[in-house]
Design a protein around this motif. Sequence first.
Motif, PDB file in Angstrom:
ATOM      1  N   PHE A   1      73.591  44.715  -3.277  1.00  0.00           N
ATOM      2  CA  PHE A   1      74.057  43.346  -3.064  1.00  0.00           C
ATOM      3  C   PHE A   1      74.444  42.760  -4.421  1.00  0.00           C
ATOM      4  O   PHE A   1      74.073  43.293  -5.480  1.00  0.00           O
ATOM      5  CB  PHE A   1      72.976  42.474  -2.409  1.00  0.00           C
ATOM      6  N   SER A   2      75.204  41.690  -4.411  1.00  0.00           N
ATOM      7  CA  SER A   2      75.594  41.012  -5.653  1.00  0.00           C
ATOM      8  C   SER A   2      75.358  39.523  -5.492  1.00  0.00           C
ATOM      9  O   SER A   2      75.343  38.991  -4.381  1.00  0.00           O
ATOM     10  CB  SER A   2      77.063  41.283  -5.983  1.00  0.00           C
ATOM     11  N   TYR A   3      75.183  38.859  -6.630  1.00  0.00           N
ATOM     12  CA  TYR A   3      74.825  37.437  -6.621  1.00  0.00           C
ATOM     13  C   TYR A   3      75.461  36.768  -7.822  1.00  0.00           C
ATOM     14  O   TYR A   3      75.224  37.176  -8.969  1.00  0.00           O
ATOM     15  CB  TYR A   3      73.294  37.306  -6.655  1.00  0.00           C
ATOM     16  N   TYR A   4      76.276  35.763  -7.567  1.00  0.00           N
ATOM     17  CA  TYR A   4      76.921  35.012  -8.644  1.00  0.00           C
ATOM     18  C   TYR A   4      76.151  33.725  -8.873  1.00  0.00           C
ATOM     19  O   TYR A   4      75.967  32.927  -7.958  1.00  0.00           O
ATOM     20  CB  TYR A   4      78.373  34.701  -8.280  1.00  0.00           C
ATOM     21  N   ARG A   5      75.703  33.502 -10.118  1.00  0.00           N
ATOM     22  CA  ARG A   5      74.896  32.317 -10.433  1.00  0.00           C
ATOM     23  C   ARG A   5      75.792  31.139 -10.818  1.00  0.00           C
ATOM     24  O   ARG A   5      75.897  30.173 -10.104  1.00  0.00           O
ATOM     25  CB  ARG A   5      73.927  32.647 -11.574  1.00  0.00           C
ATOM     26  N   ASP A   6      76.436  31.229 -11.944  1.00  0.00           N
ATOM     27  CA  ASP A   6      77.369  30.198 -12.377  1.00  0.00           C
ATOM     28  C   ASP A   6      78.197  30.778 -13.521  1.00  0.00           C
ATOM     29  O   ASP A   6      78.020  31.930 -13.931  1.00  0.00           O
ATOM     30  CB  ASP A   6      76.660  28.906 -12.803  1.00  0.00           C
TER      31      ASP A   6
ATOM     32  N   GLY B   1      76.747  33.909 -15.262  1.00  0.00           N
ATOM     33  CA  GLY B   1      77.459  35.058 -14.726  1.00  0.00           C
ATOM     34  C   GLY B   1      76.865  35.562 -13.424  1.00  0.00           C
ATOM     35  O   GLY B   1      76.261  34.810 -12.650  1.00  0.00           O
ATOM     36  N   ALA B   2      77.033  36.848 -13.194  1.00  0.00           N
ATOM     37  CA  ALA B   2      76.647  37.457 -11.919  1.00  0.00           C
ATOM     38  C   ALA B   2      75.611  38.549 -12.139  1.00  0.00           C
ATOM     39  O   ALA B   2      75.445  39.080 -13.243  1.00  0.00           O
ATOM     40  CB  ALA B   2      77.877  38.030 -11.220  1.00  0.00           C
ATOM     41  N   TYR B   3      74.921  38.852 -11.045  1.00  0.00           N
ATOM     42  CA  TYR B   3      73.934  39.931 -11.031  1.00  0.00           C
ATOM     43  C   TYR B   3      74.288  40.896  -9.905  1.00  0.00           C
ATOM     44  O   TYR B   3      74.899  40.522  -8.901  1.00  0.00           O
ATOM     45  CB  TYR B   3      72.524  39.393 -10.803  1.00  0.00           C
TER      46      TYR B   3
ATOM     47  N   TRP C   1      70.515  44.062 -12.183  1.00  0.00           N
ATOM     48  CA  TRP C   1      71.175  44.196 -13.472  1.00  0.00           C
ATOM     49  C   TRP C   1      72.144  43.030 -13.643  1.00  0.00           C
ATOM     50  O   TRP C   1      72.719  42.531 -12.674  1.00  0.00           O
ATOM     51  CB  TRP C   1      71.962  45.502 -13.554  1.00  0.00           C
ATOM     52  N   LYS C   2      72.339  42.628 -14.871  1.00  0.00           N
ATOM     53  CA  LYS C   2      73.334  41.615 -15.180  1.00  0.00           C
ATOM     54  C   LYS C   2      74.699  42.286 -15.264  1.00  0.00           C
ATOM     55  O   LYS C   2      74.851  43.297 -15.953  1.00  0.00           O
ATOM     56  CB  LYS C   2      72.986  40.917 -16.494  1.00  0.00           C
ATOM     57  N   VAL C   3      75.675  41.736 -14.574  1.00  0.00           N
ATOM     58  CA  VAL C   3      76.983  42.372 -14.511  1.00  0.00           C
ATOM     59  C   VAL C   3      77.623  42.443 -15.887  1.00  0.00           C
ATOM     60  O   VAL C   3      78.216  43.459 -16.262  1.00  0.00           O
ATOM     61  CB  VAL C   3      77.893  41.632 -13.511  1.00  0.00           C
ATOM     62  N   SER C   4      77.507  41.399 -16.677  1.00  0.00           N
ATOM     63  CA  SER C   4      78.143  41.387 -17.995  1.00  0.00           C
ATOM     64  C   SER C   4      77.481  42.356 -18.966  1.00  0.00           C
ATOM     65  O   SER C   4      78.138  42.865 -19.873  1.00  0.00           O
ATOM     66  CB  SER C   4      78.117  39.977 -18.580  1.00  0.00           C
ATOM     67  N   ASP C   5      76.199  42.643 -18.751  1.00  0.00           N
ATOM     68  CA  ASP C   5      75.476  43.554 -19.642  1.00  0.00           C
ATOM     69  C   ASP C   5      74.294  44.153 -18.884  1.00  0.00           C
ATOM     70  O   ASP C   5      73.190  43.599 -18.891  1.00  0.00           O
ATOM     71  CB  ASP C   5      74.990  42.823 -20.886  1.00  0.00           C
ATOM     72  N   PRO C   6      74.508  45.289 -18.216  1.00  0.00           N
ATOM     73  CA  PRO C   6      73.416  45.883 -17.415  1.00  0.00           C
ATOM     74  C   PRO C   6      72.210  46.311 -18.221  1.00  0.00           C
ATOM     75  O   PRO C   6      71.161  46.596 -17.641  1.00  0.00           O
ATOM     76  CB  PRO C   6      74.101  47.103 -16.768  1.00  0.00           C
TER      77      PRO C   6
ATOM     78  N   ARG D   1      65.988  33.457  -7.585  1.00  0.00           N
ATOM     79  CA  ARG D   1      66.115  33.349  -9.038  1.00  0.00           C
ATOM     80  C   ARG D   1      65.073  32.352  -9.537  1.00  0.00           C
ATOM     81  O   ARG D   1      65.045  31.204  -9.124  1.00  0.00           O
ATOM     82  CB  ARG D   1      67.512  32.864  -9.422  1.00  0.00           C
ATOM     83  N   SER D   2      64.213  32.797 -10.408  1.00  0.00           N
ATOM     84  CA  SER D   2      63.169  31.928 -10.944  1.00  0.00           C
ATOM     85  C   SER D   2      63.463  31.485 -12.371  1.00  0.00           C
ATOM     86  O   SER D   2      62.695  30.719 -12.946  1.00  0.00           O
ATOM     87  CB  SER D   2      61.815  32.652 -10.905  1.00  0.00           C
ATOM     88  N   GLY D   3      64.571  31.954 -12.923  1.00  0.00           N
ATOM     89  CA  GLY D   3      64.962  31.606 -14.278  1.00  0.00           C
ATOM     90  C   GLY D   3      66.036  32.563 -14.742  1.00  0.00           C
ATOM     91  O   GLY D   3      66.414  33.500 -14.022  1.00  0.00           O
ATOM     92  N   THR D   4      66.548  32.363 -15.932  1.00  0.00           N
ATOM     93  CA  THR D   4      67.560  33.270 -16.455  1.00  0.00           C
ATOM     94  C   THR D   4      66.987  34.677 -16.556  1.00  0.00           C
ATOM     95  O   THR D   4      65.936  34.900 -17.148  1.00  0.00           O
ATOM     96  CB  THR D   4      68.029  32.798 -17.844  1.00  0.00           C
ATOM     97  N   ASN D   5      67.664  35.622 -15.909  1.00  0.00           N
ATOM     98  CA  ASN D   5      67.255  37.033 -15.908  1.00  0.00           C
ATOM     99  C   ASN D   5      65.863  37.235 -15.315  1.00  0.00           C
ATOM    100  O   ASN D   5      65.136  38.158 -15.713  1.00  0.00           O
ATOM    101  CB  ASN D   5      67.313  37.618 -17.323  1.00  0.00           C
ATOM    102  N   ALA D   6      65.479  36.395 -14.365  1.00  0.00           N
ATOM    103  CA  ALA D   6      64.155  36.522 -13.746  1.00  0.00           C
ATOM    104  C   ALA D   6      64.273  36.220 -12.254  1.00  0.00           C
ATOM    105  O   ALA D   6      64.927  35.248 -11.853  1.00  0.00           O
ATOM    106  CB  ALA D   6      63.151  35.577 -14.393  1.00  0.00           C
ATOM    107  N   PHE D   7      63.629  37.065 -11.437  1.00  0.00           N
ATOM    108  CA  PHE D   7      63.703  36.921  -9.985  1.00  0.00           C
ATOM    109  C   PHE D   7      62.325  37.185  -9.378  1.00  0.00           C
ATOM    110  O   PHE D   7      61.515  37.933  -9.935  1.00  0.00           O
ATOM    111  CB  PHE D   7      64.717  37.902  -9.387  1.00  0.00           C
ATOM    112  N   VAL D   8      62.110  36.542  -8.231  1.00  0.00           N
ATOM    113  CA  VAL D   8      60.881  36.744  -7.467  1.00  0.00           C
ATOM    114  C   VAL D   8      61.265  37.160  -6.057  1.00  0.00           C
ATOM    115  O   VAL D   8      62.082  36.498  -5.405  1.00  0.00           O
ATOM    116  CB  VAL D   8      60.025  35.463  -7.421  1.00  0.00           C
TER     117      VAL D   8
END
Length: 928
Positions: free
Chosen positions: A64-69, A73-75, A88-93, A441-448
């Motif tokens: 799946f993919s997820y665009y934040r802003d 960017g996107a994950y 993974w972060k799309v811009s920098d996995p 999303r619980s924060g930048t580069n963080a998920f629960v």
Amino acid sequence: MTSITQTIPSLTGGISQQPDELMLPGQVKNLVNALPDITDGLVKRNGSRLIDSLSGATSTGAWFSYYRDESEGAYIGQVQTNGSVNMWKVSDPSVSISITNNVSSYLATAAANLKFLTVNDYTFVTNTTKTVTMDTTTATAKLHPYYAFVELRQLQHGREYNLNLFNSSATETVLSGSGKGKATLIQLDASYTIAYPTISRGNSQTGISPSLPDQGTEVYIEDETGGGATGKNLAFRITNTGQVQVQPNSGTEINGDDYVGIYNPTIELLNGGYGWSVNDTVDVTLKGVTYRVKILEIQEIKLKQNIGVFRPKPTTFNGNMTLSAEDILSQAAASDLGVTVERVGNGLYLSSSSEFSVGTSQPDLWRILGATVNDTSLLPSQCKHGYIATVSNSQIASEEDYYLRFVGDNGISGIGSWEEVAEPGIKIRIDNSKLPVTIRRSGTNAFVVDTFKLQAEDGTFSISAWSDRAAGDEDTNPLPSFIGNKISQTFFHRNRLGFLSNGNVILSSSGDLGRFFNQTALLVNPNDPIDIAASSTEPTVFIDSIETNTGLVIFAETQQFLLHTDSDNLSPNTGKLSNISTYRYSPDASPISLGTTIAFLDNAGVKARFFEMFDVRREGEPQILEQTKSVPALLPNDIDVISNSRENNTVFFVKTGAADIYGYRYYNTGDRRVQSAWFKWTLPHNIEYCFVLDDSFYVVSSDFKLLELVLQNKDTLRTVSGDDFYGTNSSFDYRIHLDSSRSITAGSYDASTGETTVTWSNAVGTGTAAVVNTATGAVYVQASKSGSTYKFNGDFNGQTVVIGFLFDMSVELPKLFVKKKSNDIVVADTRAALTIQRVNFRFGPVGQIDVELKRLGKSSFTNTFDAAFLDSYDAGEAPFVAEHTHSVPVYERNHNCNVILKSTHPGPASVRSLTWEGDYTQMFHRRV
């Protein structure tokens, strides 16, 4: 024979599998690795840029993919079959992503069983194999198995505040036994001699003062056991009236001592009590005078009272005396009622583990509240905390019953209020371990990864978003229809979270995404959840849905439905589910929005069909067009990924595990579609997953590398990443057309072989490699390869180059006919004799392109256009031209030749138009 020329203004019509003479001008027989663009013409597709490896990815997970802003960017994420989650972060996995997973057991399943929906920062994951159930949590139980509340309503003089308790086995019996009852007539027993105190004759009229017994005295017989009588609570008033009379001693002359006192006692029955028999007598002494009262008549009172009875003495009949509720309630609480009694406010809470009922002969004095009441006005303002009453209106069907619970202030019995609750003991909570979970999303580069939870006041996400059933019962507030069934998809529509389950569509409360129960059983609220079943003559199982401005279009395998409303507000009363079409639908690929229309795949045949639905209305059927009508054999019927770039008007179709990408390019002007073009791309590797973000098409390769294909040719060129090259002349900026490309530093140069070595350790895919010097535009094609070591002819050691795989652009043109437009129909002259002399191609930006002429019965002929010959361009200039007209000699009958355009060079290649010249004759046939 006439010389003739005809121009095809563009080749952006895409692939057509119709006979050549039926093709529209601009359509081609085959189109590989090119993009039909109505602005730039037919252009070679951009190459893919390798971003990085996706560490930890597997071939069995669900993507799946997820665009934040824009800033974050996107994950991209993958759920493994064991329930673990990687992101993974799309811009920098390579960026580390923190993941806290609390629900891996729900996610542990095959990838095909998981579906994803992103709403803001929540990505809902639905396991379509989970059967949703209720857990064991039940509504608040009754305080005791059997209970009642007796409220003291008023205080009145001369009343008996009686109660009697009984159960269902009780029969009506006479209180205190047969032949005993309530006294209804009494008198002073005349046979009993009343001895009044001796009163001396007075010696003057004014001197006589008779001493009379109590005038109008109330007498209570609370418990009479003397003289054989067993009655109780008899109350009467004896009034002894005294007066002075003249009784001469002698003669007729009245003297001063002839005045004497005369006494006249009367009796008044105030309360008949109970347990009295006829002829029972009671002796009472008032101021030294004894009176005998005799029972003349009784009335047998039959009542049910096999558990307990409260028969207090009547309250005082003296209106000048104050009555005390405290006294009455204290007596009742201390009496033998056969149940547990607790004083609460101005009433009594009665409870027992056995069945009982409460009765009274004074309903105006006591208000008895049992487990059921038919009028809420009968509910007391003070009661036992936690008391639950069923409100049932006998004038309405039982479905209208509801339940109220008394909540005392501060949780203490007494003053409080009544609130609606669910039926005691009923299951109220959906087992959230069977409901879709969220990746939040619980924060930048963080998920629960957890069950659906809401944020508490302290900022933590500790509150379950799935609301309990707070009111009603199975009739007034039934379970959602997905209970006991599987959820096939989760969707979001009109600020409601929704589920598809079998043939039902279920939406949450408006604005409360986790509530699937009504808040009250008293009325239907417009914000209440919606649960509608499909009405169809065929078995209906909903699979997917997509939102339109008219409503929610829901797809079953053979039918399409529309959830809509004729009102401004979608509510349980206004929601409608209508069957709007009966097309087959492929459950493997979700429907997509094309901006103002929706599209879906049908895999019923050998090949897949692509349908577009528009003009979806509440009344009437929508219009549906098959966009694959001109390419019926193009799409495989096992396509499982559809990705859409609305900004670029392009739809991509992919089969997981294959290297081919099928594309559909469309463009509308007003209500007219001016472009409807099919094409095909082939990558040097198989595709595991793909998605579109802004102007880029992202691909996950089968070896789990993330790559990017830029869709918009006019994007800003990025020299830092090394995937673009250009010359010093800013008007000649071109993209590199290499797949899996990346920037790399060249190795050493071997003068003996004339080769430069490049180590490319993470190549994605297979094919012939090439490198491009971004400073000079020089191209070097792979000479040899050993493992990850590539050798190229030429000296560019130590320079930064772009390396990647070459790919072939191929455009197969149809046979050329003289075509004329008549009444909006293009007609080809197939009976005429046409000899093609030459074809003139108008190229856009081009570096090198081959024009292959296939001739019937003759060998193929290839004419190559190369924009720059060896040593013919200056250093620092790109070896390409912005536009060029290239002439290819043919001199063949149109039926005997075909033209194929090919380009393998990493530079650009684009075809804007073509003009053919030939000799034409109509064979002198008369046309009819």
